[in-house]
Design an enzyme around this catalytic site. Structure first.
Site, PDB file in Angstrom:
ATOM      1  N   ASP A 137       0.811  -1.188  -0.061  1.00  0.00           N
ATOM      2  CA  ASP A 137      -0.014  -0.147  -0.091  1.00  0.00           C
ATOM      3  C   ASP A 137       1.031   1.320   0.038  1.00  0.00           C
ATOM      4  O   ASP A 137       1.975   1.361   0.443  1.00  0.00           O
ATOM      5  CB  ASP A 137      -0.884  -0.061   1.367  1.00  0.00           C
ATOM      6  CG  ASP A 137      -1.807  -1.051   1.227  1.00  0.00           C
ATOM      7  OD1 ASP A 137      -2.457  -1.718   0.179  1.00  0.00           O
ATOM      8  OD2 ASP A 137      -2.250  -1.470   2.138  1.00  0.00           O
ATOM      9  N   LYS A 138       0.161   2.383  -0.410  1.00  0.00           N
ATOM     10  CA  LYS A 138       0.943   3.536  -0.416  1.00  0.00           C
ATOM     11  C   LYS A 138       1.705   4.127   0.820  1.00  0.00           C
ATOM     12  O   LYS A 138       2.863   4.373   0.751  1.00  0.00           O
ATOM     13  CB  LYS A 138      -0.341   4.658  -0.782  1.00  0.00           C
ATOM     14  CG  LYS A 138       0.298   6.097  -0.738  1.00  0.00           C
ATOM     15  CD  LYS A 138      -0.774   7.230  -1.192  1.00  0.00           C
ATOM     16  CE  LYS A 138      -0.549   8.448  -0.699  1.00  0.00           C
ATOM     17  NZ  LYS A 138      -0.638   9.005   0.618  1.00  0.00           N
TER      18      LYS A 138
END
Length: 302
Positions: A137-138
């Protein structure tokens, strides 16, 4: 272009993805699996899954998508490269960096940086995700392996599917976990009440996470998680499910949490077999500054 094949007697009981790879020798099995997942392959005019076993006389039709020119631009963004050779590279992704372009993130992604760094990346995942074998994820930091060619990509993807890639994460969660180790085996899919989130759903995909307590604090626990599967938001969803959501997680955490600009989650260990040499490779990325600062803050709270 749409093509057709009638399953012969010798091909009966063959998985559709294996058959498709046999009759499309220029394509990898990972590529034909992508076609199947995108509903580009039908059997007797019905969409099937990759594990469908063909029957004699089945009429298989498939559409080969047009190759689109690469639309993602290379950007001179610094990369923390842990390892690199002609087949692959291992990158330590910083918190806050998106892995590949999407509607909301056209630039500044890991892929943009990779295109500037590498002349060649595998094309299995299309123009927006060249070289990307798996994602984090970011706001998750840590290790990712990137494929430079389709052969390496197919091998790494196969290792992921067969659970042969070692992936260990460290996280800080709300609450005090009283047992030292545990396993969460709960299927993950789109939350029917909120399509922007994942959740534990009856018809979801199999998901297994193992965890171990590293240190307990008064209201928090520092843990290590090892993935058997790699579902979207898996650790975040699983830890919330058992009542210990990640600190700083805006999507799955409590309303009152630390302002850490996203979940405190770091992909620390990555191990796999080299696609060409067969060598066992294992990499470890130290906890980044933001993670260490969270631990220090929690320690000073009491």
């Amino acid at each position: 272009m749409t093509l057709e094949h009638v399953v012969t007697e010798s091909e009966g009981k063959t998985r559709i993805d294996k058959l498709m790879a046999m009759i499309n020798p220029d394509q990898s099995r990972s590529q034909v699996q992508a076609w199947i997942n995108e509903d580009l392959v039908t059997v007797n005019d019905q969409v099937v899954k990759a594990n469908y076993k063909c029957q004699v006389g089945d009429v298989v039709r498939w559409t080969i998508p047009e190759v689109k020119p690469l639309a993602v631009e290379a950007e001179n963004i610094p990369l923390d490269i842990v390892y690199e050779d002609p087949d692959l590279l291992v990158v330590n992704k910083p918190k806050g960096m998106v892995v590949h372009p999407s509607a909301g993130h056209q630039g500044g992604t890991l892929v943009n940086a990779l295109l500037h760094h590498c002349n060649d990346l595998s094309g299995i995942n299309g123009v927006e995700r060249p070289g990307i074998v798996h994602r984090i994820d970011k706001d998750t930091s840590g290790l990712l392996v990137v494929a430079k060619n389709d052969k390496a990509h197919a091998s790494l993807a196969e290792q992921l599917a067969s659970k042969d890639i070692e992936r260990k994460y460290e996280a800080v969660v709300h609450g005090v976990i009283d047992h030292d180790t545990g396993m969460i085996d709960a299927p993950i899919g789109r939350d029917p009440k909120d399509r922007q989130r994942m959740g534990i759903v009856e018809n979801g995909k199999n998901a297994v996470t193992h965890f171990q307590v590293l240190k307990r604090f008064k209201d928090f626990t520092h843990i290590e998680c090892q993935l058997e599967t790699g579902r979207t938001h898996q650790i975040r969803v699983h830890m919330r499910y058992i009542g210990f959501p990640l600190v700083g997680d805006p999507k799955y955490g409590p309303r009152k949490t630390m302002d850490t600009k996203g979940q405190v989650l770091h992909a620390k260990v990555l191990g796999f077999t080299h696609p060409t040499t067969g060598e066992q490779l294992r990499f470890e990325a130290e906890l980044p500054t933001y993670f260490q600062e969270v631990l220090s803050t929690i320690e000073k709270m009491y």
